[in-house]
Write a protein that holds these residues in place. Structure first.
Motif, PDB file in Angstrom:
ATOM      1  N   LYS A 169       2.562   1.837  -3.473  1.00 35.05           N
ATOM      2  CA  LYS A 169       1.213   2.490  -4.482  1.00 35.05           C
ATOM      3  C   LYS A 169       1.021   3.796  -4.234  1.00 35.05           C
ATOM      4  O   LYS A 169       0.588   4.575  -4.947  1.00 35.05           O
ATOM      5  CB  LYS A 169      -0.129   1.592  -4.173  1.00 35.05           C
ATOM      6  CG  LYS A 169       0.087   0.192  -5.000  1.00 35.05           C
ATOM      7  CD  LYS A 169      -1.326  -0.266  -4.760  1.00 35.05           C
ATOM      8  CE  LYS A 169      -1.376  -1.789  -5.351  1.00 35.05           C
ATOM      9  NZ  LYS A 169      -2.479  -2.541  -5.114  1.00 35.05           N
ATOM     10  N   ARG A 170       1.273   4.276  -3.026  1.00 38.88           N
ATOM     11  CA  ARG A 170       1.251   5.633  -2.349  1.00 38.88           C
ATOM     12  C   ARG A 170       2.397   6.310  -2.492  1.00 38.88           C
ATOM     13  O   ARG A 170       2.759   7.554  -1.987  1.00 38.88           O
ATOM     14  CB  ARG A 170       0.809   5.824  -1.210  1.00 38.88           C
ATOM     15  CG  ARG A 170      -0.657   5.592  -0.702  1.00 38.88           C
ATOM     16  CD  ARG A 170      -0.954   6.196   0.685  1.00 38.88           C
ATOM     17  NE  ARG A 170      -0.677   5.339   1.648  1.00 38.88           N
ATOM     18  CZ  ARG A 170      -1.262   4.515   2.306  1.00 38.88           C
ATOM     19  NH1 ARG A 170      -2.415   4.118   1.656  1.00 38.88           N
ATOM     20  NH2 ARG A 170      -0.688   3.954   3.300  1.00 38.88           N
ATOM     21  N   ASP A 171       3.386   5.830  -3.524  1.00 37.08           N
ATOM     22  CA  ASP A 171       4.849   6.466  -3.917  1.00 37.08           C
ATOM     23  C   ASP A 171       5.632   6.707  -2.731  1.00 37.08           C
ATOM     24  O   ASP A 171       6.387   7.645  -2.753  1.00 37.08           O
ATOM     25  CB  ASP A 171       4.570   8.007  -4.533  1.00 37.08           C
ATOM     26  CG  ASP A 171       3.681   7.762  -6.019  1.00 37.08           C
ATOM     27  OD1 ASP A 171       4.145   6.853  -6.544  1.00 37.08           O
ATOM     28  OD2 ASP A 171       2.798   8.498  -6.374  1.00 37.08           O
ATOM     29  N   ALA A 172       5.684   5.618  -1.846  1.00 38.13           N
ATOM     30  CA  ALA A 172       6.745   5.814  -0.828  1.00 38.13           C
ATOM     31  C   ALA A 172       8.149   5.504  -1.647  1.00 38.13           C
ATOM     32  O   ALA A 172       8.349   5.080  -2.519  1.00 38.13           O
ATOM     33  CB  ALA A 172       6.376   4.426   0.154  1.00 38.13           C
ATOM     34  N   ASP A 186       0.899  -1.248  -0.035  1.00 40.06           N
ATOM     35  CA  ASP A 186      -0.195   0.047   0.137  1.00 40.06           C
ATOM     36  C   ASP A 186       0.781   1.300  -0.001  1.00 40.06           C
ATOM     37  O   ASP A 186       0.631   2.334  -0.636  1.00 40.06           O
ATOM     38  CB  ASP A 186      -0.796   0.059   1.134  1.00 40.06           C
ATOM     39  CG  ASP A 186      -1.990  -0.979   1.049  1.00 40.06           C
ATOM     40  OD1 ASP A 186      -2.173  -1.646  -0.102  1.00 40.06           O
ATOM     41  OD2 ASP A 186      -2.670  -1.351   2.015  1.00 40.06           O
ATOM     42  N   GLU A 187       1.886   1.121   0.807  1.00 39.74           N
ATOM     43  CA  GLU A 187       2.996   2.374   0.707  1.00 39.74           C
ATOM     44  C   GLU A 187       3.388   2.491  -0.653  1.00 39.74           C
ATOM     45  O   GLU A 187       3.817   3.586  -0.987  1.00 39.74           O
ATOM     46  CB  GLU A 187       3.922   2.254   1.895  1.00 39.74           C
ATOM     47  CG  GLU A 187       3.471   2.247   3.320  1.00 39.74           C
ATOM     48  CD  GLU A 187       2.911   3.453   3.544  1.00 39.74           C
ATOM     49  OE1 GLU A 187       3.541   4.703   3.299  1.00 39.74           O
ATOM     50  OE2 GLU A 187       1.902   3.986   4.479  1.00 39.74           O
TER      51      GLU A 187
END
Ligand code: BTN
Length: 264
Positions: free
Chosen positions: A42-45, A39-40
């Protein structure tokens, strides 16, 4: 206040890396660090983000197996990388060499790699690695490298796996610093990963550390749906990480992602 030896503060303090672990997400407990890291990602971490947990309630392994992470005794972490498609297949090598190297440096033990990326000590599994990738079209968006290490797990308390698994404390006879193991693994992994940009010996080092080659093995396919087994000799590995199995009839089969058991 109790500060876990895996907290972001503790890990950051001793980490000698350029980018892996610069962003650390520590969770006292979670389902699986794989899901949080995905999830991180995908959120551009940023590349190098590490998700680490003191306990996992839904830890998972390869071929839909469960992975045990009881509180306070293991390492469960997932590292977000953003490799080029051409280096994607080298990640199993980077990760297993990183884990084996980190353990060797800290403990003086002699870990070996069972194809493709289990890390064993004296034939028993001490660490498992799971890699899950996400794509944007045909390009790699992210790779999440999940690493589980049995550090201070007392295997005698887990008779269901004590025949096939071990821990660093069981092997050394004393408690082992979890943060020390994390520092070693992340530093070794980063060194190997960065080396992929130029001429490197990642494939050769991985191949030379495999205990599987030359051994009689059983390859089990479709483990989660009953499974079919075939025996043969693990003859060699290819640069893409696949295993070449010599069957009893002399034919050669390329194995990509199955379960392999050493037979003697
Ligand atoms: C295997 O040997 O089958 C792979 C095991 C991988 C376990 C690690 S622990 C951290 C990360 N989170 C998970 O749920 N799995 C991986």
């Amino acid at each position: 206040m109790f500060e876990s030896d895996l907290s972001a503060e503790v890990i950051s303090k001793g980490l000698g890396t350029e980018f892996i672990g610069k962003n650390i997400i520590y969770l006292p407990v979670c389902g699986s660090t794989m899901d949080i890291a995905r999830d991180e990602a995908k959120r551009d971490a940023p590349e190098g983000t590490v998700v680490i947990a003191d306990e996992q309630t839904q830890g998972r392994g390869r071929i839909k197996r469960a992975w045990l992470t009881p509180k306070g005794s293991s390492i469960a972490m997932s590292v977000i990388l953003r490799p080029d498609i051409t280096t994607l297949s080298s990640l199993i090598m980077v990760a297993s060499l990183g884990v084996a190297g980190g353990i060797r440096q800290l403990t003086g033990l002699s870990p070996q790699i069972k194809w493709p990326n289990d890390v064993l000590i004296k034939g028993k599994k001490v660490s498992g690695i799971l890699i899950e990738n996400g794509f944007r079209g045909s390009a790699v968006d992210y790779a999440v490298i999940g690493i589980g290490v049995n550090v201070n797990l007392e295997l005698s308390c887990f008779p269901e796996i004590s025949g096939i698994a071990t821990s660093l404390s069981d092997e050394t006879g004393k408690a082992v610093s979890r943060s020390g193991v994390v520092w070693g693994i992340l530093a070794e992994m980063e060194k190997r990963y960065l080396s992929l940009e130029g001429e490197n010996t990642v494939f050769e080092d991985w191949r030379d550390n495999l205990i599987t080659l030359g051994r009689k093995v059983r390859v089990t396919s479709g483990v989660s749906s009953g499974g079919t087994a075939q025996d043969g000799v693990a003859e060699s590995v290819e640069r893409d990480g696949s295993l070449l199995l010599r069957r009893p009839d002399g034919s050669l089969e390329r194995i990509i992602a199955e379960d392999v058991t050493l037979r003697e």
